[in-house]
Scaffold this motif. Structure first.
Motif, mmCIF file in Angstrom:
data_model
loop_
_atom_site.group_PDB
_atom_site.id
_atom_site.type_symbol
_atom_site.label_atom_id
_atom_site.label_comp_id
_atom_site.label_asym_id
_atom_site.label_seq_id
_atom_site.Cartn_x
_atom_site.Cartn_y
_atom_site.Cartn_z
ATOM 1 N N GLU A 1 9.166 11.698 -5.166
ATOM 2 C CA GLU A 1 9.684 11.094 -3.893
ATOM 3 C C GLU A 1 8.697 11.216 -2.680
ATOM 4 O OE1 GLU A 1 13.844 12.100 -3.470
ATOM 5 O OE2 GLU A 1 14.074 11.704 -5.385
ATOM 6 N N LYS A 2 7.630 11.273 -3.173
ATOM 7 C CA LYS A 2 6.411 11.407 -1.922
ATOM 8 C C LYS A 2 5.388 10.159 -2.213
ATOM 9 C CE LYS A 2 6.011 16.113 -0.483
ATOM 10 N NZ LYS A 2 5.566 17.215 -1.024
ATOM 11 N N TRP A 3 4.923 9.477 -1.160
ATOM 12 C CA TRP A 3 3.802 8.817 -1.388
ATOM 13 C C TRP A 3 2.639 9.418 -1.358
ATOM 14 C CZ3 TRP A 3 4.540 4.469 -4.005
ATOM 15 C CH2 TRP A 3 5.651 3.687 -4.040
ATOM 16 N N ILE A 4 1.484 9.466 -2.023
ATOM 17 C CA ILE A 4 0.248 10.317 -1.854
ATOM 18 C C ILE A 4 -0.728 9.274 -1.931
ATOM 19 C CG2 ILE A 4 -1.410 11.875 -2.667
ATOM 20 C CD1 ILE A 4 1.576 13.333 -2.354
ATOM 21 N N GLY A 5 -1.471 9.219 -0.551
ATOM 22 C CA GLY A 5 -2.604 8.428 -0.546
ATOM 23 C C GLY A 5 -3.880 8.672 -1.299
ATOM 24 N N TYR A 6 -4.442 7.675 -2.057
ATOM 25 C CA TYR A 6 -5.801 8.001 -2.743
ATOM 26 C C TYR A 6 -6.598 6.743 -2.330
ATOM 27 C CZ TYR A 6 -2.979 11.043 -6.018
ATOM 28 O OH TYR A 6 -2.364 12.031 -6.612
ATOM 29 N N ASP A 7 -7.735 6.747 -1.860
ATOM 30 C CA ASP A 7 -8.791 5.908 -1.729
ATOM 31 C C ASP A 7 -9.773 6.021 -2.763
ATOM 32 O OD1 ASP A 7 -10.793 4.395 -0.593
ATOM 33 O OD2 ASP A 7 -11.033 5.578 1.346
ATOM 34 N N PRO A 8 -9.688 5.127 -3.759
ATOM 35 C CA PRO A 8 -10.674 5.170 -4.802
ATOM 36 C C PRO A 8 -12.056 4.424 -4.286
ATOM 37 C CG PRO A 8 -9.157 3.407 -4.960
ATOM 38 C CD PRO A 8 -8.622 4.137 -3.950
ATOM 39 N N THR A 9 -12.171 4.012 -3.289
ATOM 40 C CA THR A 9 -13.550 3.319 -2.716
ATOM 41 C C THR A 9 -14.446 4.438 -2.399
ATOM 42 O OG1 THR A 9 -12.140 1.359 -1.965
ATOM 43 C CG2 THR A 9 -14.472 1.574 -1.361
ATOM 44 N N ASN A 10 -13.552 5.421 -1.898
ATOM 45 C CA ASN A 10 -14.357 6.845 -1.257
ATOM 46 C C ASN A 10 -14.287 7.891 -1.920
ATOM 47 O OD1 ASN A 10 -15.880 5.286 0.867
ATOM 48 N ND2 ASN A 10 -13.804 4.947 1.631
ATOM 49 N N LYS A 11 -13.428 7.756 -3.165
ATOM 50 C CA LYS A 11 -12.922 9.037 -3.859
ATOM 51 C C LYS A 11 -12.543 10.066 -3.277
ATOM 52 C CE LYS A 11 -15.924 11.634 -6.295
ATOM 53 N NZ LYS A 11 -16.824 12.002 -7.366
ATOM 54 N N ARG A 12 -11.330 9.746 -2.433
ATOM 55 C CA ARG A 12 -11.175 10.959 -1.526
ATOM 56 C C ARG A 12 -9.494 10.788 -1.303
ATOM 57 N NH1 ARG A 12 -13.389 10.354 4.612
ATOM 58 N NH2 ARG A 12 -11.488 11.296 5.311
ATOM 59 N N LEU A 13 -8.961 11.692 -0.749
ATOM 60 C CA LEU A 13 -7.347 11.602 -0.682
ATOM 61 C C LEU A 13 -7.372 11.131 0.897
ATOM 62 C CD1 LEU A 13 -6.025 14.955 -2.231
ATOM 63 C CD2 LEU A 13 -5.603 12.487 -3.036
ATOM 64 N N VAL A 14 -6.389 10.481 1.257
ATOM 65 C CA VAL A 14 -5.884 10.095 2.360
ATOM 66 C C VAL A 14 -5.544 11.109 3.428
ATOM 67 C CG1 VAL A 14 -4.532 8.301 3.899
ATOM 68 C CG2 VAL A 14 -5.640 7.561 1.879
ATOM 69 N N ASP A 15 -6.173 11.103 4.318
ATOM 70 C CA ASP A 15 -6.050 12.414 5.253
ATOM 71 C C ASP A 15 -5.982 11.563 6.801
ATOM 72 O OD1 ASP A 15 -8.476 11.512 6.201
ATOM 73 O OD2 ASP A 15 -9.501 13.412 5.058
ATOM 74 N N ASP A 16 -6.252 12.554 7.938
ATOM 75 C CA ASP A 16 -6.069 11.953 9.178
ATOM 76 C C ASP A 16 -7.250 11.068 9.677
ATOM 77 O OD1 ASP A 16 -7.985 13.894 9.455
ATOM 78 O OD2 ASP A 16 -6.926 15.320 10.773
ATOM 79 N N ASP A 17 -8.210 10.693 8.981
ATOM 80 C CA ASP A 17 -8.957 9.597 9.241
ATOM 81 C C ASP A 17 -8.765 8.256 9.001
ATOM 82 O OD1 ASP A 17 -10.797 11.480 10.054
ATOM 83 O OD2 ASP A 17 -12.116 11.693 8.144
ATOM 84 N N TYR A 18 -7.433 8.033 8.385
ATOM 85 C CA TYR A 18 -6.813 6.590 8.005
ATOM 86 C C TYR A 18 -5.660 6.393 8.923
ATOM 87 C CZ TYR A 18 -9.556 7.413 3.677
ATOM 88 O OH TYR A 18 -10.354 7.918 2.545
ATOM 89 N N ILE A 19 -5.523 5.283 9.179
ATOM 90 C CA ILE A 19 -4.533 4.425 10.096
ATOM 91 C C ILE A 19 -3.962 3.466 9.088
ATOM 92 C CG2 ILE A 19 -3.467 3.470 11.805
ATOM 93 C CD1 ILE A 19 -6.018 4.356 13.448
ATOM 94 N N LYS A 20 -2.640 3.537 8.774
ATOM 95 C CA LYS A 20 -2.140 2.472 7.684
ATOM 96 C C LYS A 20 -1.551 1.321 8.586
ATOM 97 C CE LYS A 20 2.000 2.334 4.397
ATOM 98 N NZ LYS A 20 2.593 3.350 3.775
ATOM 99 N N ILE A 21 -1.724 0.290 8.202
ATOM 100 C CA ILE A 21 -1.059 -1.133 8.706
ATOM 101 C C ILE A 21 0.208 -1.638 7.912
ATOM 102 C CG2 ILE A 21 -1.479 -3.310 9.516
ATOM 103 C CD1 ILE A 21 -4.192 -2.624 10.220
#
Lengths: 264, 452
Positions: A208-228
């Motif tokens: 019941e959570k959506w966890i962000g994965y960024d496979p282009t940079n091999k890192r978990l999505v954190d406070d450097d990301y803004i979702k549109i």
């Protein structure tokens, strides 16, 4: 937690004048558990009639049209995002996210993805997190970043067989692999710290959570990301979609700037 | 069980029918009125006449009121199902319908998630296909909840037959079927959110163009094509001959979901209306029928309809499905493999009588291949017992011949479900065929419901 100032600019240039231009834009970031948007400013040109709506996937959509002849069309979106308010987004229960568990024409696997999938040996892993991490890591090391090898319509299977692609392709391949494992997952379009183009990544449903994965940079999505926006694949998140009258060729320019605002 | 022999005298049956049918009067008039349907064959559009047989299917009042109850119940449950799927999804949570039958099929449209159509009505016009077995029992064969067509054929055939052969109608207590137009009008008005009511046609090269224009004439709705409608400032407008814009509140669209709006569905569509779906989402226009209904009339979902009736209404289904097996379930797969020769297999993705094969008509090689395909793609097929159809008579060259036939009943949903007291009876002209679809060369009859 970070305060990010962002600017998203899109411009379509036509080789001649067009009119009867109808458009749908998904270019506005909205508040989520992870981010809060302030000082938002949106301008679309040329003059137009415009409405706002929220689509099935929860994205803000602007739709409208312009009747006057024009040689270019575009938008500027700017604002301040406070990010990192949480490390994931709360989700609905599993039975309500079923649509994210099934393939779309873009994520449907072919022989290359099936072969890659079997090499991942995901069955030896128990948790969704372990599986998603392995998919991300293996994809990162086997797929090369490269522009000009793929296009908007490239499927996950086509991208993987070509061996090179951009963030959209990484995201589609990861979606395809997660769905083969019947893990609900969605495509995310957004922005990332720095200067350049828009970005894309994946959110994986986990308890019941959506966890962000960024496979282009091999890192978990954190406070450097803004979702549109998010959706089943990139087709649900098209930043600009339009039809118009005019026999022309068009070029699209996108420039995105995200920089941290440091409090005095 | 009532048939036409109960209400026609022997003389009427033999001499008069022959006179009227044999002379081809009605068919000639139908042709002159343009009662045709078009089909695409080898990329060519051809219009065909839909042959009409004078001998009506007769259903007595008592029997029809039983059908009526069952049809209303079924359509109520189907409506609740569509609402649930694009909303709370309780039926999935409770494990009554497996998730993959919804999302892996082609009928589910994620674009429709969370939309509430006016008055919560999804299937305004439902075409429910039934067959009658030799034992007199009726079975539901198929639900059509997208754009079911065919009501205009018995309407106009009745009108013309009354004119050309008034004697045949004398002294028979038949429910008038010309009220279809008023039922349809009531259905459209009920959901209209304010403004004109229009019937949207893809144009004259559509298979059912005659019907679009006929229904527009009879209901008083405007017949329009996509380029006469425009979305502006969150509303839909009809542009009249003088260029003036008039607000539209309800669209009975005879364009499939896919082509309805190039900004939300198929981008290549030139017959749709850009952004109509966006304002529908906002509740500013009614679309009849609602987009996304395909999730409920898939052949795979058909299996679950009796379960839906119990689940949503807490009632026992009044009308039965044809006995159906879902190879997706292990025990059904076993049954299908063991009883292959007595079953008919249907590809859930196909329509119009295509993708239907009979176990006993296959060679042993074909059987082997088919069984393998079934094991690899168990969700793709349903299997059904072959129903021993009750044949009904048709008149051909002065001779009475028994043929297979089905009945498409029309259920319209306004403030309450209404069953049209008539229906489209389609028959197979080929004596060996069980497939009655008009696209496969069948003919049609009027359906007379007796008022007593």
């Amino acid at each position: 937690m970070k305060k990010l100032k962002f600017g998203y600019h899109m411009k379509l240039s036509f080789s001649g004048a067009v009119n009867n231009h109808r458009f749908s834009l998904k270019c506005i970031p909205h508040d989520t558990d992870m981010q809060q948007i302030k000082e938002l400013s949106v301008s679309v040109y040329p003059d137009h009639i415009i409405s706002e709506n929220t689509d099935s996937y929860g994205n803000i959509t602007l739709f409208g049209y312009t009747n006057e002849y024009h040689n270019s069309f575009g938008f500027d979106v700017t604002g301040i995002a406070t990010t990192g308010l949480a490390d994931s987004e709360k989700s609905q229960e599993l039975h309500k996210v079923g649509m994210y568990r099934y393939h779309t024409p873009i994520t449907r696997p072919g022989d290359n993805i099936r072969y890659f999938y079997s090499g991942l040996q995901l069955s030896e892993l128990k948790s969704t997190r372990e599986k998603a991490l392995r998919i991300m890591e293996e994809l990162y090391s086997s797929f090369q970043y490269g522009q000009g090898y793929t296009c908007m319509e490239t499927t996950a299977e086509q991208a993987l067989s070509g061996g090179q692609g951009v963030c959209q392709d990484y995201a589609h391949i990861m979606l395809s692999l997660c769905r083969m494992e019947t893990i609900p997952c969605r495509y995310v379009a957004g922005m990332m710290m720095g200067e350049g183009s828009s970005h894309a990544w994946v959110e994986v449903w986990d308890e019941e959570k959506w966890i962000g994965y960024d496979p282009t940079n091999k890192r978990l999505v954190d406070d450097d990301y803004i979702k549109i926006s998010n959706g089943r694949d990139s087709a649900d998140c098209l930043v600009n979609q339009g039809i118009f009258t005019g026999n022309v060729t068009q070029t699209q320019e996108i420039s995105v700037i995200v920089e941290e605002v440091l409090d005095e | 069980m009532t048939t036409y022999t109960d209400i026609f005298s022997k003389k009427e049956r033999v001499e008069d029918m022959e006179l009227y049918a044999g002379a081809g009067d009605v068919n000639e008039l139908l042709a002159r009125y343009g009662v045709k349907f078009g089909i695409y064959k080898n990329n060519e559009f051809k219009e065909q006449l839909f042959p009409f047989d004078m001998i009506p299917r007769v259903i007595d009042g008592k029997e029809f009121s039983y059908l009526e109850k069952g049809l209303k119940q079924r359509v109520m449950a189907l409506n609740l199902f569509i609402k649930d799927i694009y909303g709370d999804k309780k039926i999935v949570k409770d494990g009554v319908v497996p998730e993959e039958f919804i999302y892996a099929g082609s009928g589910y449209l994620s674009q429709c998630e969370g939309i509430k159509p006016p008055k919560d009505i999804y299937s305004h016009i439902s075409g429910i296909d039934l067959v009658q077995g030799k034992n007199g029992e009726w079975y539901i064969l198929e639900d059509n909840l997208r754009i079911p067509s065919g009501a205009s054929y018995p309407m106009i055939a009745r009108q013309i037959s009354r004119r050309s052969s008034p004697d045949l109608f004398t002294g028979k207590h038949i429910e008038d079927n010309r009220n279809y137009a008023s039922l349809l009008r009531r259905t459209m008005d009920h959901v209209n959110v304010g403004g004109h009511t229009v019937i949207l046609t893809p144009g004259r090269y559509n298979a059912a163009y005659f019907e679009h224009s006929y229904l527009a004439e009879k209901t008083g709705a405007h017949l329009v094509s996509g380029n006469e409608l425009i979305v502006e400032n969150d509303h839909l407008y009809f542009i009249d001959y003088s260029g003036r814009k008039e607000k539209v509140g309800a669209v009975y669209r005879r364009i499939s979901d896919e082509y309805l709006d190039p900004m939300n569905f198929n981008k290549e569509s030139v017959i749709g209306i850009p952004h109509i779906f966006d304002i529908y989402r906002k509740g500013n226009v009614a679309l009849i029928n609602a987009p996304g209904n395909g999730v409920a009339d898939d052949k795979g979902i058909y299996y679950f309809v009796p379960k839906m009736i119990s689940y949503y209404l807490g009632e026992e289904p009044i009308l039965s499905n044809a006995p159906t097996y879902l190879p997706y379930y292990e025990e059904d797969m076993k049954y299908v493999m063991e009883n292959f020769d007595k079953l008919v297999l249907k590809d859930v993705a196909e329509a119009g009588g295509y993708g239907v094969v009979f176990g006993n008509k296959m060679t042993s090689e074909e059987k082997k291949n088919f069984k393998e395909m079934l094991r690899n793609e168990p969700r793709r097929f349903i299997a059904q017992e072959v129903i021993d159809f009750l044949d009904i008579d048709i008149m051909e060259k002065g001779q009475l011949l028994p043929r297979k036939a089905d009945l498409r009943a029309f259920v319209l949903m306004a403030d309450e479900p209404m069953v049209w007291k008539s229906g489209l009876t389609r028959f197979s002209r080929n004596p060996d065929s069980f497939i009655v679809n008009s696209s496969q060369g069948g003919g049609f009859k009027d359906t007379w419901v007796l008022s007593q």
